[in-house]
Design an enzyme around this catalytic site. Structure first.
Site: not given
Ligand code: GTP
Ligand code: MG
Length: 157
Positions: A49, A57, A85, A112
């Site tokens: 990430y 966040f 996606r 999620n």
């Protein structure tokens, strides 16, 4: 042939959604070419990430992703990065359409349940990061003749 990196996040594993998520990619016709379960380290997740470093966040995201094992997968097929996606749904599950994985099974953006590469380039980097040593498996499927209009061996799809 295009490949994408799809991951069931720790909440998806805990909630027993691994089979459901695999099923949606399988029944669509995409081909599974790598799969493993891993409890990723903080360092590994920060690399995965790295584009989000600096976001408010980010620490919570790393903690969430490090909270338990994930299921790491590579799926292959025509337009699979974009279509993957579409199957996952919007980042924020409250904006995800019913019929998508997030739209059917999640509520909060920070829970999620799944990840999918956002471009062919990031898919390549993510597959190398998560499966570098192991690689992916190349195998033919007789059923491809019933999924792809053109499915002759060696042909681009
Ligand atoms: P991934 O498939 O997981 O990469 O999601 P994405 O590509 O749809 O979104 P993005 O790469 O921008 O963000 C990665 C992940 O960070 C998301 O899936 C969420 O889990 C989390 N995230 C993104 N934005 C927010 C946010 O505003 N708040 C929180 N709490 N988490 C966020
Ligand atoms: Mg992303």
């Amino acid at each position: 042939t295009e490949q994408t990196y799809i991951m069931v996040k720790p909440d998806g594993v805990q909630r027993g959604l691994v089979g459901e998520i695999i099923k949606r990619f399988e029944t669509r016709g995409f081909q599974l070419v790598a799969l493993k379960m891993v409890h990723a380290s903080v360092e590994h997740l920060e690399e995965h990430y790295k584009d989000l470093k600096g976001k408010g966040f980010f620490p919570g995201l790393i903690k969430y992703m490090n909270s338990g094992p994930v299921v790491a997968m590579v799926w292959q097929g025509k337009d699979v990065v974009k279509q993957g996606r579409v199957l996952l749904g919007a980042t924020n599950p409250l904006a995800s359409a019913p019929g998508t994985i997030r739209g059917d099974f999640a509520i909060d953006v920070g829970r999620n349940i799944c990840h999918g590469s956002d471009s062919v380039e990031s898919a390549k980097a993510e597959i190398a990061l998560w499966f570098g040593q192991d690689g992916t498996i190349s195998y033919s499927r007789a059923v491809d003749a019933w999924i792809y209009e053109v499915s002759l061996a060696g042909q681009e799809r």
